[in-house]
Design a protein around this motif. Structure first.
Motif, PDB file in Angstrom:
ATOM      1  N   UNK A 225      39.911 128.878  -5.286  1.00 39.55           N
ATOM      2  CA  UNK A 225      40.302 129.851  -6.295  1.00 39.55           C
ATOM      3  C   UNK A 225      41.470 130.681  -5.777  1.00 39.55           C
ATOM      4  N   UNK A 226      42.621 130.474  -6.376  1.00 39.61           N
ATOM      5  CA  UNK A 226      43.776 131.323  -6.076  1.00 39.61           C
ATOM      6  C   UNK A 226      43.688 132.495  -7.032  1.00 39.61           C
ATOM      7  N   UNK A 227      43.686 133.689  -6.541  1.00 46.38           N
ATOM      8  CA  UNK A 227      43.564 134.809  -7.467  1.00 46.38           C
ATOM      9  C   UNK A 227      44.245 136.042  -6.901  1.00 46.38           C
ATOM     10  N   UNK A 252      38.657 131.274  -1.330  1.00 47.54           N
ATOM     11  CA  UNK A 252      39.459 132.188  -2.146  1.00 47.54           C
ATOM     12  C   UNK A 252      40.791 132.416  -1.433  1.00 47.54           C
ATOM     13  N   UNK A 253      41.857 132.195  -2.165  1.00 51.58           N
ATOM     14  CA  UNK A 253      43.183 132.415  -1.595  1.00 51.58           C
ATOM     15  C   UNK A 253      43.895 133.478  -2.424  1.00 51.58           C
ATOM     16  N   UNK A 254      44.314 134.532  -1.765  1.00 54.08           N
ATOM     17  CA  UNK A 254      45.192 135.513  -2.406  1.00 54.08           C
ATOM     18  C   UNK A 254      46.558 135.321  -1.798  1.00 54.08           C
ATOM     19  N   UNK A 255      47.449 134.702  -2.521  1.00 60.67           N
ATOM     20  CA  UNK A 255      48.773 134.487  -1.927  1.00 60.67           C
ATOM     21  C   UNK A 255      49.567 135.788  -1.971  1.00 60.67           C
ATOM     22  N   UNK A 256      50.855 135.758  -2.171  1.00 59.19           N
ATOM     23  CA  UNK A 256      51.582 137.021  -2.312  1.00 59.19           C
ATOM     24  C   UNK A 256      51.079 137.733  -3.559  1.00 59.19           C
ATOM     25  N   UNK A 257      50.961 139.042  -3.451  1.00 65.50           N
ATOM     26  CA  UNK A 257      50.465 139.832  -4.572  1.00 65.50           C
ATOM     27  C   UNK A 257      51.560 140.832  -4.936  1.00 65.50           C
ATOM     28  N   UNK A 258      51.873 140.885  -6.218  1.00 63.86           N
ATOM     29  CA  UNK A 258      52.956 141.766  -6.666  1.00 63.86           C
ATOM     30  C   UNK A 258      52.464 143.142  -7.049  1.00 63.86           C
ATOM     31  N   UNK A 259      51.827 143.801  -6.118  1.00 62.87           N
ATOM     32  CA  UNK A 259      51.285 145.128  -6.384  1.00 62.87           C
ATOM     33  C   UNK A 259      49.848 145.039  -6.843  1.00 62.87           C
ATOM     34  N   UNK A 260      49.027 145.902  -6.286  1.00 62.96           N
ATOM     35  CA  UNK A 260      47.618 145.938  -6.665  1.00 62.96           C
ATOM     36  C   UNK A 260      47.240 147.329  -7.121  1.00 62.96           C
ATOM     37  N   UNK A 261      47.420 148.300  -6.255  1.00 63.45           N
ATOM     38  CA  UNK A 261      47.137 149.706  -6.580  1.00 63.45           C
ATOM     39  C   UNK A 261      45.721 149.871  -7.113  1.00 63.45           C
ATOM     40  N   UNK A 509      41.953 141.954   5.759  1.00 63.50           N
ATOM     41  CA  UNK A 509      42.500 142.739   4.651  1.00 63.50           C
ATOM     42  C   UNK A 509      43.641 141.975   3.995  1.00 63.50           C
ATOM     43  N   UNK A 510      44.110 142.479   2.866  1.00 62.73           N
ATOM     44  CA  UNK A 510      44.993 141.713   2.004  1.00 62.73           C
ATOM     45  C   UNK A 510      46.151 142.578   1.516  1.00 62.73           C
ATOM     46  N   UNK A 511      47.351 142.262   1.950  1.00 57.06           N
ATOM     47  CA  UNK A 511      48.501 143.061   1.536  1.00 57.06           C
ATOM     48  C   UNK A 511      48.877 142.790   0.083  1.00 57.06           C
ATOM     49  N   UNK A 540      44.568 136.785   3.532  1.00 51.55           N
ATOM     50  CA  UNK A 540      44.505 136.331   2.152  1.00 51.55           C
ATOM     51  C   UNK A 540      44.001 134.921   1.959  1.00 51.55           C
ATOM     52  N   UNK A 541      43.262 134.367   2.892  1.00 52.01           N
ATOM     53  CA  UNK A 541      42.697 133.025   2.718  1.00 52.01           C
ATOM     54  C   UNK A 541      41.354 133.019   3.438  1.00 52.01           C
ATOM     55  N   UNK A 542      40.285 132.919   2.658  1.00 52.56           N
ATOM     56  CA  UNK A 542      38.959 133.057   3.281  1.00 52.56           C
ATOM     57  C   UNK A 542      38.648 131.913   4.238  1.00 52.56           C
ATOM     58  N   UNK A 543      39.315 130.758   4.081  1.00 50.10           N
ATOM     59  CA  UNK A 543      39.077 129.666   5.020  1.00 50.10           C
ATOM     60  C   UNK A 543      39.755 129.914   6.364  1.00 50.10           C
ATOM     61  N   UNK A 544      40.655 130.870   6.411  1.00 45.18           N
ATOM     62  CA  UNK A 544      41.462 131.041   7.623  1.00 45.18           C
ATOM     63  C   UNK A 544      41.304 132.389   8.296  1.00 45.18           C
TER      64      UNK A 544
END
Ligand code: MCN
Ligand code: CUN
Length: 795
Positions: A225-227, A252-261, A509-511, A540-544
């Motif tokens: 799941x990329x999210x 779960x993979x969170x690649x680059x995120x364009x702002x979360x806040x 953690x996830x930037x 940003x990658x739970x497998x890694x």
């Protein structure tokens, strides 16, 4: 011309840049400025389908029927999923982060405008959107509950009537402090200021909206799941619990995120629907929401109606604070915060002052609005707390005819009082407030500004000066006190030094833009003397990456930053044993200097980290108890939160003809303890200060009586641009955290938390000739105009 800060940033990549803490340019930026970022919407998988969500046009209605036959007949539609289908899979309702449940797709009723009703999966995004219009839904409208003040009325419609035994819209009552003690203090006060202060509903509005690509592989039973997620590990565990897929079969993979806040902390129905869509169709499914969907249905922020009171002696000694808050949580209680604290960390509303007593009570209610409540750089509701106390202190100054800076200086917690136990249960780790405020006063030229203001007032011009002083609490854990749905708030780090001395550090953690690839490399660099460019940061990658609770509440530096410092020290200790073997001496005879171990008294007999790394992987006989390689891992459970603080001063001019507020200057002095990368800190502050201008002057998510969301586009929900903000003037003091491995405190939310009261205080100060004591945000021209006419705030 360049500000000194920008000039320093230009020099940031000079050859003599520091190895460790300091102003170095961001390692992630080359890929961002070249358009090489990899966001969820950039992910394209073979055979991928596209999902779109049908949303409710009504705020409160019974669902009578849904007819999907025409949509299913669309040549490009592969599947249409409704609440009934999810019910059969036991997935119609998902647990929230606040022990409530939320409808993934509506089954019985819709409870806010924009709620998810059906999900179409089609060959392309356009077809999926077109097919939404082919779905026939029959609704039977119900009276909506929009005003939180009416939510507990006996005749208010019960929004959550599906919950057994529910007869009202009450969610929780929560309190902190001592009510009786506070009443006693108020009884003997010379002055009490009492004011209703509203922090309106706002929205973090990140540049990238939320989205997911779900890829369920039916043979292996593995879900990738990329999210857009601020907390990939916590999401994975929750998906395992909700969907019944074993956790080791979920990545779960969170690649680059364009702002979360804070907008990307929770699990939205869209993520779950993408997963269900992929399971049902056997193909990858992408779902990416549009701007209106983001504004109307995802986690909003604030929405606190606060009745606040401050008590003081006639000479300006603040005695106590008390408040009663009505918290609008929308239709499902989906706020994200440590379980023990349904109002987040709001009980730090005692601020930076040494009080005799304090008490707060918060009542949460359901309304027919989107769920959420903890987002937008809020530090778990410290935003609301700081706004409340800093407005009240300013009102008190006005009442006592005292200078607001003077009043604050008189009541600060003193440096020798730290660690300071406040009246609602916090232990502030460290602080030194007066120098920070004095510095801000100097930087802005406070006395001269007051002279200028007096002259202008005499001429009928409107100029205001507003101060705010905030103390934050960020970096949740420790795990014994803090958890989210039972997961203790600690974070892991793994560090591997390759044979050639290059390194990879894996963090939990996830930037979303905070520059972790740079600053976490800098922590390793500081501890081990390996240049930051030789250290890869994986996240940003739970497998890694190791398990951890993720990025929010400015906890990355306080928690994961601690983990990374400690794992580096573990490596350093191991390196010492290996260096001793290589140098044929005893470990006790070695001394550390950034980057190498050398023999005491003989600095030329030394082994660098790279040499030691090769040694660890080589053929030398390693000392007893030392296994090969140079790897380590830790989980860091912080002993306490960290308490950054700051002094902000804002100067505004108001056009007396149009009531338009212009922020002329803004001085921000922040103290986040040890500073890892001053340039990144300034970037964080500049963003947060812009947020503050937005909230104070422009942003609000309003609803009409029917529950129509009036802030559903960026035409209606105004966010600031470069035109609305001044050139920020920033300064700092450094008061390290005594318990954090490198003395660092969080800073990512400081400016958003600290700036709105400075701006509103400045606006109210400018309006002194009109005898305005308070006005609610946003201070739009219409509202300021009304205040100047002595009228209540217009709708
Ligand atoms: N830093 C530092 N020295 C310190 C403290 C922090 O150099 N003493 C650096 C950190 O290493 C990190 C950055 O400043 O690179 C922010 O650190 P921290 O205060 O630990 O905050 P987080 O990294 O946990 O970020 C979360 C915080 C939150 S909760 C919101 S909301 C928010 C914010 O960060 N969202 C952001 N800033 C944001 N900035 C961007 N660009 N995008 C978002 O979505
Ligand atoms: Cu409250 S917004 Mo930040 O903590 O992700």
């Amino acid at each position: 011309t360049l500000t000194p800060e920008r000039e320093a940033n230009h020099a940031a990549d000079s050859p003599d840049r520091p190895i460790g803490f300091g102003r170095i340019q961001r390692k992630e930026d080359p890929r961002f400025v070249r358009g090489r970022g990899n966001y969820v919407d950039d992910i394209v998988l073979p055979g991928m389908l596209h999902g779109a969500i049908l949303r409710s046009p009504l705020a409160h209605a019974r669902l009578v029927s849904i007819d999907t036959s025409e949509a299913l007949a669309h040549p490009k539609v592969v599947a249409v999923i409704t609440g009934k289908d999810l019910e059969a899979l036991n997935l119609a309702w998902a647990p929230t982060l606040s022990a409530d449940v939320q409808a993934v797709l509506a089954t019985d009723k819709v409870r806010f405008q924009g709620q998810e009703v059906a999900f179409v999966v089609a060959e392309d995004r356009y077809a999926a959107r077109d097919a939404l219009e082919l779905i026939e839904v029959e609704y039977e409208a119900l009276p909506p509950v929009i005003d939180a003040r009416r939510a507990l009325d006996p005749d208010a419609a019960v929004i959550r009537d599906e919950l057994p035994g529910r007869t009202d819209n009450h969610i929780f009552d929560w309190e902190a402090g001592d009510a009786a003690e506070t009443d006693a203090v108020f009884a003997r006060a010379d002055v009490v200021v009492d004011q209703e202060i509203i922090y309106p509903r706002v929205h973090p509005a990140p540049m990238e909206t939320c989205g997911a690509v779900a890829d369920f592989e039916p043979v292996e039973g593995k879900l990738t799941l990329y999210e857009t997620s601020q907390a990939p590990h916590a999401h994975r565990t929750l998906f395992a619990m909700v969907a019944g897929i074993p956790e080791h079969k979920i990545r779960v993979v969170s690649p680059d995120i364009g702002g979360g806040f804070g907008n990307k902390v929770g699990i939205y129905p869209g993520y779950i629907l993408a997963v269900v869509g992929s399971i049902v169709t056997g193909r990858p499914v992408k779902w990416v929401e549009d701007r209106s969907e983001n504004l109307m249905s995802t986690s909003f922020a604030r929405d606190y109606i606060m009745q606040g009171q401050i008590a003081a002696t006639a000479d300006g000694r603040i005695l106590g604070l008390r408040t009663n808050v009505l918290a609008d949580h929308g239709a499902f209680n989906a706020t994200a915060q440590p379980t023990k604290y349904p109002a987040g960390f709001f009980h730090i509303f005692t601020g930076s002052y040494d009080l005799e007593a304090a008490h707060c009570k918060v009542t949460g209610v359901y309304t027919n609005k989107a769920p959420g409540g903890v987002a937008y750089a809020c530090s778990f509701r410290v935003t609301e707390a700081v706004y409340l106390v800093e407005r009240l202190v300013d009102m008190l100054a006005q009442r006592l005819d005292m200078d607001p800076a003077e009043l604050r200086l008189k009541n600060f917690i003193q440096p020798e009082q730290f660690p300071y136990k406040n009246k609602t249960g916090w232990e502030y780790d460290s602080g030194n407030y007066e120098p920070a405020l004095r510095k801000a006063l100097d930087m802005v030229g406070y006395d001269e500004l007051r002279v200028e203001q007096a002259e202008k007032r005499a001429r009928g011009e409107l100029m205001g000066i507003g101060i705010s002083f905030f103390t934050e609490t960020v970096g949740a854990g420790p795990r014994k006190h803090m958890d989210i749905v039972g997961l203790g708030m600690a974070d892991g780090a793994e560090l591997r030094i390759h044979p050639t001395g290059k390194a990879v550090v894996r963090i939990s953690v996830q930037s979303q833009g905070q520059g972790h690839e740079t600053t976490f490399a800098q922590i390793v660099a500081e501890e081990l003397g390996i240049p930051p460019e030789d250290i890869d940061v994986v996240h940003g990658d739970t497998d890694q990456t190791p398990f951890g609770l993720g990025t929010y509440g400015s906890r990355s530096t306080p928690v994961s930053g601690g983990a990374v410092a400690l794992v580096s020290r573990k490596i350093r200790d191991k390196a010492r044993l290996i260096a001793a073997a290589m140098l044929e001496t005893r470990p006790e005879d070695l001394e550390w200097e950034k980057g190498r171990w050398f023999v005491k008294g003989d600095p030329s007999a030394a082994k660098t980290m790279a040499e030691i790394a090769m040694g660890a992987h080589g053929t030398i006989t390693l000392p007893d108890g030392v296994d090969g390689n140079l790897d380590a891992e830790v989980t860091y459970d912080p002993p306490n939160l960290t308490f950054p603080f700051g002094a902000y001063i804002c100067v505004v001019d108001i056009d007396p003809g149009t009531a338009r507020v212009k922020v002329r200057r803004f001085v921000a002095v922040d103290d986040c303890g040890t500073r890892i990368n001053p340039m990144i800190i300034e970037g964080q502050l500049h963003g947060g200060l812009a947020d503050g201008v937005g909230m104070a002057l422009m942003e609000i998510i309003e609803f009409d009586d029917e529950g129509n969301c009036l802030g559903g586009s960026l035409m209606d929900y105004l966010i600031p641009t470069a035109m609305e903000v001044p050139t920020w003037e920033s300064g700092h003091t450094v008061t390290p955290s005594p318990h954090h491995p490198i003395g660092a405190k969080g800073v990512g939310e400081s400016a958003t938390v600290g700036s709105p009261p400075a701006i509103v205080n400045a606006v109210v100060d400018a309006l002194a000739p009109f005898n305005v004591a308070h006005m609610d945000m946003p201070c739009t021209p219409a509202r300021v105009w009304a205040a100047m006419q002595g009228r209540a705030t217009p709708p």
